[in-house]
Write a protein that holds these residues in place. Structure first.
Motif, PDB file in Angstrom:
ATOM      1  N   ASP A 243      -6.065  -3.512  -2.759  1.00 42.16           N
ATOM      2  CA  ASP A 243      -4.915  -3.007  -3.668  1.00 42.16           C
ATOM      3  C   ASP A 243      -3.476  -2.346  -3.085  1.00 42.16           C
ATOM      4  OD1 ASP A 243      -6.323  -3.304  -5.855  1.00 42.16           O
ATOM      5  OD2 ASP A 243      -7.115  -1.400  -5.600  1.00 42.16           O
ATOM      6  N   ARG A 289      -4.409  -5.042 -12.346  1.00 38.27           N
ATOM      7  CA  ARG A 289      -3.683  -4.004 -11.134  1.00 38.27           C
ATOM      8  C   ARG A 289      -2.351  -4.197 -11.065  1.00 38.27           C
ATOM      9  NH1 ARG A 289      -8.849  -4.895  -9.479  1.00 38.27           N
ATOM     10  NH2 ARG A 289      -7.813  -5.629  -7.521  1.00 38.27           N
ATOM     11  N   CYS A 486      -4.262   4.076  -0.579  1.00 34.12           N
ATOM     12  CA  CYS A 486      -3.625   3.862  -1.756  1.00 34.12           C
ATOM     13  C   CYS A 486      -4.452   4.850  -3.500  1.00 34.12           C
ATOM     14  CB  CYS A 486      -4.148   2.177  -2.425  1.00 34.12           C
ATOM     15  SG  CYS A 486      -3.056   1.797  -1.147  1.00 34.12           S
TER      16      CYS A 486
END
Length: 488
Positions: A243, A289, A486
């Motif tokens: 991510d 995502r 993040c």
């Protein structure tokens, strides 16, 4: 008299980049690129070993060039790249007229080997088992003035059962961040506005020096380089795609909303047999995502059809993933049984007819999905970096070609503007096809760039560029700035 050369390239982007280095080496050594249609004094085959027809293609081309060499006794032939690394002994047995065989780890040796072959009047074979000099130390003859490849790592630590690359390119070797950023800066100073970061498993970057967030940090650091307008990378591996990389892509303006994410198969059972350490759910989760962070991202992929033991149910799962992931395009391959890979000895190798039939069905679905996604671009305004090799004027429509930020190919009319490769235009998309977009209205805006200036200034001149950066120094590198936390 000045000797001429031709490099014939097969395979991946890494091979293309290696060929630019080969061209730079040869021109530094006094060669000039042969004009189209002429007989060169030297032909270099930069080979790929990933697919089954690689061998046939090489030996077929060598057979053809043998008759040319027979009529031109001073001509030399060299074979390098992955197939040369694999078939070092076979090449000179099957084609004794080949002067030089060199591997993926010693492309810098080519001029010396050619001279040795000339003096000794016998074939020279040199294959190193490990990298001694990082390719970026070598001079380069870039195909594009304004776009450049930048290797951040070579080799691969994965053990995919269908792939022979790790055996040929070796374990992953990472360059230090400072060396990479210095090369990017030097390229930008030379007129480059777009770089593509290269690695066999590009997002595993940092594994050698123990920084799992190194790739995300590198993307953010590229965002700080003034004058660098576009950053791309290829190819990542789903197992290492984290991510923090998605956040870096979304939050760094010059990192493009484009992702090439190899799927290979949509079947968990087949992925396990391939030793791909992710499953369908994880893969689709990454796609979700990425799109949540970058709604307009274009996502492409690689898919292999007919892996040993693949059933109709396995194949239909791949089709299902293609429909769910909504790929902009896909590079589709029929499984090739490559000697030296674990998959080559697996039972249940599928009949050619079965693989072909599934392959054709897959292409139809890929094109259908790609066209549906392309139609969503109609009526949108996109910014294009005008291409050079792809940008020759169409005789009937006078269209030029450029690449959108998401890397889609767009054919457009320049209107009254004197558009040069490397310049930027904003256009309205009027038509979508499965593999390209069209704008048949004059550009909404046009921006001359230093890249266009660089292209214009170098017309009619041959230049070889060199960036004096070597293998990573010993020890832990100076760290990149810390990555932001993040949001989950």
């Amino acid at each position: 008299m000045t000797k001429t050369y031709e490099v014939r390239t097969y395979g991946c982007q890494m091979n293309v980049h290696d060929s630019e280095r080969l061209g730079g080496l040869l021109e530094t050594d006094g060669y000039v690129r042969a004009e189209e249609g002429s007989t060169p004094d030297l032909v270099v085959f930069n080979t790929c070993a990933v697919r089954e027809n690689a061998d046939n293609k090489l030996y077929g081309n060598l057979g053809h060039i043998a008759s040319v060499k027979e009529k031109n006794p001073g001509m030399q032939i060299a074979v390098g790249g992955c197939l040369a690394q694999k078939d070092r002994d076979t090449i000179t047995k099957k084609a004794p007229f080949v002067d030089v065989v060199f591997g993926t780890h010693n492309i810098g040796s080519l001029p010396v080997l050619l001279e040795r072959a000339r003096i000794a009047e016998e074939s020279q074979v040199e294959i190193l088992e490990s990298l001694e000099v990082f390719p970026s130390t070598l001079p380069t003859k870039r195909d594009s003035v304004f776009a450049a490849w930048v290797s951040i790592s070579v080799g691969c630590n994965n053990t995919c059962t269908f792939c022979i690359v790790p055996a040929l390119r070796g374990k992953e070797k990472d360059r230090r961040p400072g060396d990479i950023l210095a090369e990017v800066q030097a390229l930008v100073d030379d007129g480059v506005v777009e770089v593509t970061l290269l690695g066999q498993n590009v997002n595993a970057y940092g594994v050698e020096f123990g920084d799992r967030q190194a790739f995300a940090k590198l993307l953010r650091a590229c965002g700080e380089i003034e004058g660098l307008e576009r950053v791309r990378f290829t190819s990542p591996h789903p197992k290492d795609f984290t991510d923090d990389v998605i956040a870096a892509m979304a939050e760094t303006p010059n990192v493009m909303p484009q992702l090439h994410m190899p799927l290979q198969s949509g079947s968990d059972r087949v992925l396990k047999a391939m030793r791909r350490s992710y499953r369908q759910e994880k893969f689709l989760g990454i796609i979700d995502r990425v799109r949540a962070a970058m709604p307009d991202a274009a996502i492409t992929t690689d898919i292999i059809v007919g892996f040993p033991g693949e059933t109709e149910e396995d194949f239909l799962e791949t089709i299902e993933v293609v429909r769910k992931a909504r790929f902009t395009s896909a590079f589709t391959f029929q499984y090739s049984q490559r000697p030296g890979t674990p998959a080559a000895t697996l039972p249940d190798q599928l009949p050619k007819a079965v693989v072909q039939e599934r392959y054709e069905r897959l292409i139809k679905v890929v094109d259908e999905v790609a066209w549906d996604e392309a139609k969503k671009q109609e009526g949108r305004i996109v910014e294009l970096l005008v291409a050079d090799h792809e940008g020759k004027k169409d005789g009937a429509t006078h269209r030029l070609t450029g690449r959108a930020r998401d890397n889609r190919l767009v054919h457009f009319v320049p209107g009254e503007h004197e558009v040069r490769p490397g310049d930027m235009v904003r256009v309205l998309i009027t038509y979508a096809a499965p593999h390209h977009l069209v704008s048949d209205e004059p550009p909404i805006s046009f921006r001359r760039t230093k890249a266009g200036d660089a292209w214009e200034s170098r017309q009619g001149r041959t230049e070889v560029r060199s960036v004096g950066l070597g293998m990573p120094s010993l020890g832990v590198p100076a760290p990149l700035p810390p990555a932001p936390v993040c949001a989950v």
